[in-house]
Design an enzyme around this catalytic site. Structure first.
Site, mmCIF file in Angstrom:
data_model
loop_
_atom_site.group_PDB
_atom_site.id
_atom_site.type_symbol
_atom_site.label_atom_id
_atom_site.label_comp_id
_atom_site.label_asym_id
_atom_site.label_seq_id
_atom_site.Cartn_x
_atom_site.Cartn_y
_atom_site.Cartn_z
ATOM 1 N N THR A 172 45.496 47.385 43.852
ATOM 2 C CA THR A 172 46.134 48.209 44.880
ATOM 3 C C THR A 172 46.508 49.593 44.362
ATOM 4 O O THR A 172 46.886 50.460 45.153
ATOM 5 C CB THR A 172 47.390 47.530 45.473
ATOM 6 O OG1 THR A 172 48.382 47.393 44.464
ATOM 7 C CG2 THR A 172 47.037 46.184 46.067
ATOM 8 N N HIS A 206 42.393 42.679 39.600
ATOM 9 C CA HIS A 206 41.076 42.060 39.782
ATOM 10 C C HIS A 206 40.360 42.004 38.431
ATOM 11 O O HIS A 206 40.218 43.029 37.751
ATOM 12 C CB HIS A 206 40.222 42.873 40.748
ATOM 13 C CG HIS A 206 40.639 42.753 42.186
ATOM 14 N ND1 HIS A 206 41.664 41.944 42.611
ATOM 15 C CD2 HIS A 206 40.137 43.359 43.303
ATOM 16 C CE1 HIS A 206 41.781 42.050 43.930
ATOM 17 N NE2 HIS A 206 40.863 42.894 44.366
ATOM 18 N N ARG A 224 32.311 54.783 54.208
ATOM 19 C CA ARG A 224 31.899 54.878 52.800
ATOM 20 C C ARG A 224 30.411 55.151 52.619
ATOM 21 O O ARG A 224 30.015 55.907 51.735
ATOM 22 C CB ARG A 224 32.272 53.598 52.050
ATOM 23 C CG ARG A 224 33.753 53.423 51.802
ATOM 24 C CD ARG A 224 34.028 52.052 51.195
ATOM 25 N NE ARG A 224 35.449 51.811 51.002
ATOM 26 C CZ ARG A 224 35.983 50.615 50.794
ATOM 27 N NH1 ARG A 224 35.189 49.539 50.755
ATOM 28 N NH2 ARG A 224 37.283 50.476 50.643
ATOM 29 N N CYS A 238 37.961 47.919 46.147
ATOM 30 C CA CYS A 238 38.764 47.822 44.924
ATOM 31 C C CYS A 238 37.960 47.301 43.732
ATOM 32 O O CYS A 238 38.069 47.832 42.622
ATOM 33 C CB CYS A 238 39.990 46.953 45.172
ATOM 34 S SG CYS A 238 39.650 45.422 46.081
#
Length: 349
Positions: A327, A241, A110, A149
């Site tokens: 997800t 989340h 990343r 996420c």
């Protein structure tokens, strides 16, 4: 698209791998024809190698598919990676060296200067980094990543605020147990409890956010100057989340200015009408007790991010809550949207 292109899934038996298969079932552009996993699963029927753990049955035909070896050079050109970070770094690099286009959910690449860390509504222009990626790394193929996420949801909420001179952000996450995979957090630890630590999570949010909001240059990304301080917790929620966010802004916008910025936020995926793109990537909810994971995480198939409770902050300037499906928008759905954008812009030709 006159015909869907074949794609592969690395780490197909895990929780994120299963989410890839669920979201790719019936996809108008992509058909998963190659499912790969570890040596433990290689050569087995998918149904024997992995118990299906998502709501609803596995997509038709998936349980009878044979799980292949995750061998670079095998399988389709485009592969989605749901590999665990413990093996993803080397294996994804080897797939890129072999000529594959790897669209990864893992953290390993990343922060590589020439690897796009992509949230398509926020920084679609960062795909320009691919121009120099092959030369800089010597790969025949490419690697594109999606963020952590929690970072996905945070950057989507912060992106509309850049126009107000975004200077600082405090964020506390309340993260669902599905984000820990399976078997994940032991039930005795999480039921009726909050765990105020997720290894490496705070550091990822703080660094990835600045890269995503930053400006792509020839040699990499100039990080956005916003200061980000994150605290992460695991809570007894299955999916979704939640984030409590406070921001400092150099400009002095009113509440209606922020609300309008959230509601007007759109990006290239909406302009191009990509298959997985929600019509409104940010949904502002008026009810004083929303968003909530049980009711709001699945909006627009889990691809929309919900915002609510915008109010003044006595320490910074403004505070609000953010919620997204970890997800879907935070993992498999994010990677699929990245691949749709790449295909639409010719990067998969």
């Amino acid at each position: 698209m006159s015909r869907a292109i074949e794609v592969g899934v690395l780490g197909a038996t895990g929780m994120v791998g299963q989410q890839f298969l669920a979201l790719l079932a019936g996809h108008p552009w992509f058909t998963p024809t190659w499912l790969a996993a570890s040596e433990r699963s290689e050569g087995k029927r998918y149904g024997d190698a992995a118990a299906w753990r998502l709501a609803g049955p596995a997509p038709e035909g998936v349980p009878d598919r044979v799980v292949e070896s995750a061998t670079p050079g095998m399988g389709p050109k485009l592969v989605f990676s749901a590999l665990d970070a413990s093996v993803a770094g080397d294996l994804e690099r080897e797939f890129a060296e072999a000529g594959h286009v790897v669209v990864s959910n893992a953290r390993n690449h990343r922060m590589d200067a020439v690897v796009p860390l992509l949230v398509p509504e926020v920084n679609a222009d960062h795909l320009a980094l691919l121009e120099g990626q092959r030369a800089a790394r010597g790969w025949k193929g490419l690697i594109v990543t999606n963020p952590n996420c929690s970072t996905v949801m945070l950057t989507m909420a912060l992106a509309p605020l850049r126009q107000f001179d975004l200077r600082a952000c405090l964020v506390t996450t309340l993260q669902a147990v599905s984000g820990a995979g399976y078997p994940g957090v032991p039930s005795y630890d999480i039921l009726g409890n909050v765990i105020p630590f997720i290894s490496g999570e705070e550091e990822k949010i703080e660094s990835e956010t600045r890269k995503i909001l930053g400006a792509a240059e020839a040699a990499g990304v100039t990080l956005h100057p916003v200061a980000v301080s994150a605290s992460t917790t695991r809570v007894p929620v299955i999916d979704g989340h939640t984030e409590s966010v406070s921001v400092s802004l150099g400009a002095r916008p009113q509440a209606e200015d922020l609300r309008q910025a959230f509601e007007a936020f759109r990006g290239l995926p909406q302009e191009l009408e990509l298959p997985s793109a929600p019509p409104r990537p940010l949904l502002y909810l008026d009810a004083p007790n929303r968003p909530q994971p049980r009711f709001d995480a699945g909006r627009d198939g889990g691809m929309a991010v919900s915002i609510g409770r915008l109010r003044p902050c006595r320490v910074l300037d403004w505070k609000f809550f953010v919620l997204g499906h970890n997800t879907v928008r935070g993992a498999a759905g994010a990677a699929i949207l990245n691949a749709e954008l790449m295909l639409a812009q010719g990067w998969l030709d």
